[in-house]
Design a protein around this motif. Sequence first.
Motif, short mmCIF file in Angstrom:
data_model
loop_
_atom_site.label_atom_id
_atom_site.label_comp_id
_atom_site.label_asym_id
_atom_site.label_seq_id
_atom_site.Cartn_x
_atom_site.Cartn_y
_atom_site.Cartn_z
N MET A 1 0.81 -1.35 -0.11
CA MET A 1 0.02 0.00 -0.19
C MET A 1 0.90 1.11 0.06
N GLY A 2 2.14 1.18 -0.20
CA GLY A 2 3.07 2.19 -0.30
C GLY A 2 3.54 2.67 1.17
N ALA A 3 3.53 2.15 1.95
CA ALA A 3 4.22 2.34 3.29
C ALA A 3 5.56 1.78 3.71
N LEU A 4 6.54 2.60 4.12
CA LEU A 4 7.88 2.16 4.22
C LEU A 4 8.21 2.52 5.65
N LYS A 5 8.51 1.45 6.49
CA LYS A 5 8.62 1.43 7.84
C LYS A 5 9.97 0.79 8.26
N ALA A 6 10.43 1.45 9.45
CA ALA A 6 11.78 0.71 10.06
C ALA A 6 11.53 0.22 11.46
N PHE A 7 11.78 -1.04 11.56
CA PHE A 7 11.80 -1.74 13.06
C PHE A 7 13.12 -1.93 13.59
N ASP A 8 13.21 -1.62 15.08
CA ASP A 8 14.31 -1.70 15.90
C ASP A 8 14.41 -3.17 16.33
N THR A 9 15.05 -3.91 16.04
CA THR A 9 15.14 -5.38 16.35
C THR A 9 15.15 -5.84 17.83
N ARG A 10 15.45 -4.49 18.63
CA ARG A 10 15.54 -4.75 20.29
C ARG A 10 14.23 -4.45 20.66
N GLY B 1 6.39 9.78 1.07
CA GLY B 1 6.52 10.27 -0.31
C GLY B 1 5.95 9.33 -1.53
N PHE B 2 5.39 8.09 -0.92
CA PHE B 2 5.10 7.01 -2.00
C PHE B 2 3.56 6.80 -2.19
N THR B 3 3.17 6.92 -3.32
CA THR B 3 1.81 6.83 -3.88
C THR B 3 1.29 5.16 -4.51
#
Length: 417
Positions: free
Chosen positions: A258-267, A278-280
Amino acid sequence: MKWTTANIKHANYTAQHELYVGTHTGSFKHLLPGSEKSPHGQANLSDLGALDKESRVTSLAFGNEAQTEILLGRAKNDVELHSFAQGGGSKKTVSFTAAPIVGLARYNDKLIAGIGNGQIQSLELEAEEKAEPVVISTGNQMDHLRQCAQVRSIVATGGKERQNNLKVYDLSADGKQIFSSKNLPNDYLQLEVPVWDSDIGFVDGPSVLATCSRTGYVRLYDTRKQRRPVACFASEEHGMSFATLVARGNFIYTGTTMGALKAFDTRRMKTHVHTYKGFTGGISDLHLDVTGRYLSSASLDRYVRIHDTESTVLLYQCYVKSKATKILIRQLESEPQVAAQPEDEAEPEVVNNVKQNKSIKATPVDNEYEDMFEQMPTVGDSDNESEEEEKAATKQSKAKLKRKNPSQSLKTKKTKL
């Protein structure tokens, strides 16, 4: 939101990068975001006349640690090896027995391909006679094959359903399976948790892996501890579907359909720590540069982008005219810089240049212009000094008038008498 084809380059983006992009139509493009003259210029590296419906780029990977060789796989059984060594480039085509190609790797003189039917096929590149590939069966369906950058003999595969879950193989031991993941326990209704490993990433070594799923989870595995994930994120949002993943250090970067870019912390995997905007359109592929600071992405909205992983700022955006399916980011080879000379050595060099009659350009001096500035009063003078200068100027002007008109001065004397 208004649809636009605007190209963007942030003023603070000064890194020297180049991008290799594979598209849905089969074209293979080269971009130079680090160029000052044409940062959005595009060059096609494939023959557009030979493309067909099955030419869609489905896999893109570097073939060596120096990143001078690129492996390109398509929806058909052909794989292209592009070499970009100094002095020119070359292209070689290798054919496998099945399609589509969902992952590529290079180990010694062998080309490894992950096939959508669940097979890992291996071919000798330097073989004199055409031979059948060596086949390793991982299941009946495969979504992705990934090679470990630190230990290139290790590859991981993943796909849909429990029998095609995460598996790790050692190519140096004739393709022996060294790890197979185990699903989470059943839910509160005693139903099996659905499994769909859409993408895989090695986290700085062969032992720790991360997977994402079209069913909305991100899992972290440690092959040295247990078969089940050691950390897990499960989305509660309806329709959250992760399509691609890349991992480095303590962070996992995931893109959704769906155009979502996310970052996860492994801790702490309970929630995401960064969101990149910025994504469509759906995100089809992600790739990090060697420093881990710049995150490149390919999207189905026909854009390729580069984000700063720390500040989440959009640094670069380019419209590539086709749906981008795969992307690679590479550091440009830096030009040799002239070493700075110490101050003691710089002085004699200037003297030598003068001795060798090397012309030095100088601007001509305007005397009238300089005299005008010398006669101007200095800013900040006292009031007394300015009054004295005014009196002296009036006396000089009166004396000049007397010299010019002596008759007028006689008339003034008579009137006084």
